[in-house]
Scaffold this motif. Structure first.
Motif, mmCIF file in Angstrom:
data_model
loop_
_atom_site.group_PDB
_atom_site.id
_atom_site.type_symbol
_atom_site.label_atom_id
_atom_site.label_comp_id
_atom_site.label_asym_id
_atom_site.label_seq_id
_atom_site.Cartn_x
_atom_site.Cartn_y
_atom_site.Cartn_z
ATOM 1 N N ARG A 17 0.847 -1.200 0.000
ATOM 2 C CA ARG A 17 0.000 0.000 0.000
ATOM 3 C C ARG A 17 0.876 1.240 0.000
ATOM 4 N NH1 ARG A 17 -4.847 -0.164 3.478
ATOM 5 N NH2 ARG A 17 -4.747 2.046 3.027
ATOM 6 N N PRO A 18 0.847 2.050 -1.063
ATOM 7 C CA PRO A 18 1.697 3.236 -1.132
ATOM 8 C C PRO A 18 1.318 4.332 -0.146
ATOM 9 C CG PRO A 18 0.223 3.168 -3.007
ATOM 10 C CD PRO A 18 0.043 1.866 -2.262
ATOM 11 N N PHE A 61 7.228 3.768 9.076
ATOM 12 C CA PHE A 61 8.086 4.765 9.713
ATOM 13 C C PHE A 61 7.309 5.992 10.170
ATOM 14 C CE2 PHE A 61 10.695 2.541 6.580
ATOM 15 C CZ PHE A 61 11.688 2.060 7.404
ATOM 16 N N LEU A 62 7.864 6.670 11.155
ATOM 17 C CA LEU A 62 7.437 8.005 11.548
ATOM 18 C C LEU A 62 8.625 8.927 11.337
ATOM 19 C CD1 LEU A 62 5.456 7.336 14.839
ATOM 20 C CD2 LEU A 62 4.536 7.776 12.563
ATOM 21 N N LEU A 63 8.362 10.143 10.888
ATOM 22 C CA LEU A 63 9.425 11.095 10.573
ATOM 23 C C LEU A 63 9.315 12.322 11.455
ATOM 24 C CD1 LEU A 63 8.930 10.956 6.706
ATOM 25 C CD2 LEU A 63 10.532 9.622 8.073
ATOM 26 N N HIS A 64 10.450 12.798 11.925
ATOM 27 C CA HIS A 64 10.510 14.049 12.687
ATOM 28 C C HIS A 64 11.480 14.966 11.955
ATOM 29 C CE1 HIS A 64 10.644 16.890 15.993
ATOM 30 N NE2 HIS A 64 11.949 16.909 15.828
ATOM 31 N N PHE A 65 10.985 16.111 11.500
ATOM 32 C CA PHE A 65 11.833 17.073 10.815
ATOM 33 C C PHE A 65 12.176 18.224 11.743
ATOM 34 C CE2 PHE A 65 9.864 14.949 7.248
ATOM 35 C CZ PHE A 65 10.967 14.713 6.455
ATOM 36 N N ASP A 84 3.453 10.737 9.763
ATOM 37 C CA ASP A 84 3.182 9.408 9.216
ATOM 38 C C ASP A 84 3.035 9.579 7.704
ATOM 39 O OD1 ASP A 84 2.427 6.823 8.760
ATOM 40 O OD2 ASP A 84 0.570 6.925 9.897
ATOM 41 N N VAL A 85 4.157 9.834 7.033
ATOM 42 C CA VAL A 85 4.165 10.138 5.599
ATOM 43 C C VAL A 85 5.110 9.175 4.885
ATOM 44 C CG1 VAL A 85 4.715 11.901 3.870
ATOM 45 C CG2 VAL A 85 3.729 12.576 6.059
ATOM 46 N N PRO A 86 4.633 8.497 3.842
ATOM 47 C CA PRO A 86 5.544 7.645 3.064
ATOM 48 C C PRO A 86 6.665 8.480 2.436
ATOM 49 C CG PRO A 86 3.256 7.144 2.545
ATOM 50 C CD PRO A 86 3.250 8.395 3.374
ATOM 51 N N PHE A 87 7.832 7.893 2.299
ATOM 52 C CA PHE A 87 8.977 8.619 1.744
ATOM 53 C C PHE A 87 8.662 9.229 0.384
ATOM 54 C CE2 PHE A 87 11.594 5.629 4.475
ATOM 55 C CZ PHE A 87 11.883 6.591 5.429
ATOM 56 N N ALA A 88 7.920 8.531 -0.449
ATOM 57 C CA ALA A 88 7.604 9.029 -1.787
ATOM 58 C C ALA A 88 6.737 10.291 -1.753
ATOM 59 C CB ALA A 88 6.911 7.949 -2.604
ATOM 60 N N SER A 89 6.056 10.533 -0.652
ATOM 61 C CA SER A 89 5.192 11.708 -0.532
ATOM 62 C C SER A 89 5.886 12.906 0.093
ATOM 63 C CB SER A 89 3.944 11.354 0.282
ATOM 64 O OG SER A 89 3.204 10.360 -0.375
ATOM 65 N N LEU A 90 7.137 12.778 0.451
ATOM 66 C CA LEU A 90 7.850 13.898 1.076
ATOM 67 C C LEU A 90 7.984 15.102 0.151
ATOM 68 C CD1 LEU A 90 10.606 12.116 3.154
ATOM 69 C CD2 LEU A 90 8.523 13.256 3.952
ATOM 70 N N LYS A 91 7.898 14.878 -1.157
ATOM 71 C CA LYS A 91 7.991 16.000 -2.091
ATOM 72 C C LYS A 91 6.840 16.986 -1.890
ATOM 73 C CE LYS A 91 5.744 13.410 -5.801
ATOM 74 N NZ LYS A 91 5.957 12.831 -7.120
#
Length: 127
Positions: free
Chosen positions: A14-15, A20-24, A70-77
């Motif tokens: 599922r894309p 993962f969870l990301l903290h910027f 909670d963002v997929p890596f491909a959606s970071l753009k």
């Protein structure tokens, strides 16, 4: 019917899901003189992410909190845009950490609700 185990969740098929969870980090130069890179280095050296409180306006309750996406890596753009990295009003910059959801939950990370001021309940009884 039992709930699926973490390893059974369809992260790879599922894309829209990610394990993962990301903290910027962001530029806090106006507040304390630190760039987003320096804030990341501080997190790595100290082993601690500082939580926000009500003073910055993001937190509405008594408990301090830290944001993980909670963002997929491909959606970071869609997140790491020039508008979000505006030095005058920074939101996100391309410096941060990724942790597995399994690790995050073991260390007391939990989802939060984003509410408008009109929706905010002043007193909530936790059971």
């Amino acid at each position: 019917m039992s709930l699926p185990q973490f390893y059974e969740l369809p992260f790879n098929s599922r894309p829209d899901l990610t394990p993962f969870l990301l903290h910027f980090t962001k530029n806090t130069n106006a507040e304390d003189g630190f760039s987003s890179y320096e804030n990341l280095v501080n997190i790595l050296e100290e082993g601690e992410i500082w939580a926000s409180d009500t003073k910055k306006g993001f937190i509405k309750g008594r408990i301090k909190a830290t944001c993980f996406m909670d963002v997929p890596f491909a959606s970071l753009k869609y997140v790491l845009t020039p508008e979000n990295a505006d030095p005058q009003k920074p939101r996100y910059e391309p410096y941060g950490l990724a942790v597995t959801k399994r690790y995050a939950y073991k260390h007391k990370c939990r989802p939060v609700l984003y509410l408008s001021k009109a929706e905010l309940v002043v007193s909530v009884k936790v059971v």
